[in-house]
Design a protein around this motif. Structure first.
Motif: not given
Length: 498
Positions: A155-164, A350-354
């Motif tokens: 539910x948070x910033x998915x892109x930031x979590x994945x990139x981290x 796509x946002x839900x995939x991320x």
């Protein structure tokens, strides 16, 4: 043994409407799948998304035929309007028509089997099909589905979590040096286009394929390279003599070189230090893909200009997400221009995939540790078994030294191996009670007759068989992605079939 009866043909792996793999339990089923036999295809509601149209996409296509009054037209749903327009330009046919509705884009045209094949392959090669979650959201909005499939979503910033999670693995100077992509092939295609934009004006329009690359990576280079390109294929990654000889003869021709580290399916590691020296000397970009054993196991950053990575594998360890990433290293020539181009060409996830990827990426490291430990035990068992002709894995003698140069630790042997049988393929394949289907790098083990499933057409004629022989790949090679099940249970399933 925990493995029960064979999974039936068509069962999703995992049991999710968004699963990226599907059970294909017998060799006859594999042939039926590859030849698109109606009896086989009728049992497949899904499959690896670039190869099989998901039932949600088929539902939208049927709705659009009525909505746009095109009852007999072919319709292809794409990841974005841009991809639909690029497909239209690629087909270059006067009767194609761009369609859009409810946030979904696509292309239609009157019945034409030649165009169908071209469109199918183009979208497959570049990873441009509509995401199943995007399709699901459209159908829910149109009241054609009652609700979304229930699954955990970050539910948070998915892109930031994945990139981290990814930035330390790729060893980039900042997360901004990574472009997340709609699919793994979208990531590779973006890197390919970016390098061409920089290199073609310099007269460098040809590419080098080092090793037996992923099928659609090869197709991108073969079919979408710049006009008048003269690409070089070097299948024997452990012998760089052909590569060095050609570079001396054509020192200013090549835009880039793509290779996988290790290779798929032979799990061989080339001499990256030497290839890095050649890239610097002859001015081509070095694109490295460490997906087969995961960048959590191997560090190719000392050698690469650009790293491409399918996040469908290992990062998306539940086996129900399709995403990719491209990372640009600080050493990359004209880094800022390349990075800007890659961001420009990458299809955003796509946002839900991320969000789904972010929800499961915390399990990445645990899966890597588990499969590393299990792989050693499985390899030891297979090497000692009298029915096994040869085992291909990260520490095979022919390239162990090169692999150890990029391995993050002595334990980091990876979770994918391949092996040859002394006897016939069919008996073992049909008997073994392990999940069988496409893909790798998930919680579930996955076994496949690699060439039969990924390059079936090569098994059907003498020219194809000669091509495989020249590349050093046995027709009946078995690729095995080891999952999170106990190693003892995996070995018991293999022993029962052998």
């Amino acid at each position: 043994m925990s493995f029960g009866p064979q999974l039936p043909l068509g069962q999703r792996i995992p049991d999710s409407v968004h699963a990226v793999s599907v059970s294909i339990p017998t060799l006859e089923d594999v042939v039926g799948y590859e030849e698109r036999r109606p009896a086989t295809m009728a049992k497949l509601k899904s499959g690896y998304p670039r190869f099989i149209k998901h039932e949600y996409l088929l539902q939208i296509e049927e709705r659009w035929k009525e909505l746009f009054d095109r009852p007999d037209h072919s319709i292809w749903l794409t990841s974005s309007e841009r991809v639909a327009r690029e497909l239209e330009a690629y087909l270059s046919h006067p009767k194609t028509k761009y369609l859009a509705h409810g946030g979904v884009s696509g292309l239609s045209y009157p019945p034409d089997t030649t165009l169908d094949l071209l469109a199918k392959r183009y979208l497959q090669h570049i990873g441009g099909h509509l995401s199943t979650r995007h399709a699901e959201d459209y159908l829910v909005a149109q009241k054609a589905l009652p609700s979304r499939f229930l699954e955990e979503s970050f539910e948070g910033d998915a892109a930031a979590k994945v990139l981290d999670h990814l930035a330390p693995l790729y060893k980039v100077s900042s997360p901004e040096s990574i472009a997340l992509a709609y699919t793994g092939m979208s990531a590779i295609y973006a890197a390919f286009r970016a390098v061409n934009d920089v290199q073609v004006p310099k007269g460098r329009r040809s590419w080098i394929k080092l090793g037996w690359l992923y099928t659609d990576t090869m197709h991108i280079l073969d079919k979408l390279s710049p006009e008048n390109s003269d690409n070089l294929s070097v299948y024997q990654v452990l012998n760089l003599e052909q590569l060095e000889t050609t570079l001396k003869q054509r020192p200013d021709d090549f835009a880039g070189l793509i290779t996988e580290c290790p290779t798929n399916p032979l799990i061989q590691t080339p001499d990256l230090e030497r290839i890095r020296e050649l890239a610097t000397k002859y001015g081509f970009y070095l694109i490295l893909d460490p997906t087969i054993n995961s960048p959590a196991n191997v560090d190719v950053s000392p050698y690469a200009d650009i790293i491409t990575n399918s996040l469908t594998k290992y990062a998306g360890n539940q086996g129900d997400t399709i995403l990719g990433a491209t990372a640009v290293l600080d050493r990359c020539p004209e880094k800022e221009a390349i990075l800007a181009k890659i961001h420009q060409y990458s299809e955003a996830p796509y946002p839900r995939d991320l969000q789904r990827l972010a929800a499961q990426i915390d399990g990445y490291a645990a899966l890597i540790a588990k499969t590393n430990a299990s792989t050693r035990k499985v390899v030891e068992y297979l090497k000692a078994h009298p029915a096994i002709k040869r085992v291909y894995w990260a520490h095979q003698p022919c390239s162990k030294t090169q692999y150890e140069a990029i391995a993050r630790s002595p334990e980091a042997v990876g979770g994918v191996i391949s092996f040859e049988l002394k006897g016939e393929l069919k008996t073992f394949h049909d008997r073994v009670r392990l999940p069988k289907g496409p893909s790798f790098g998930m919680q579930s083990s996955l076994l496949s007759p690699f060439i039969w499933l990924a390059h079936y057409e090569l098994t059907t004629n003498q020219e194809g068989l000669a091509y495989l022989a020249a590349a050093g790949i046995p027709k009946d090679l078995i690729r095995f992605s080891i999952g999170a099940e106990p190693a003892e249970e995996i070995i018991a399933a293999l022993a029962e079939a052998l």
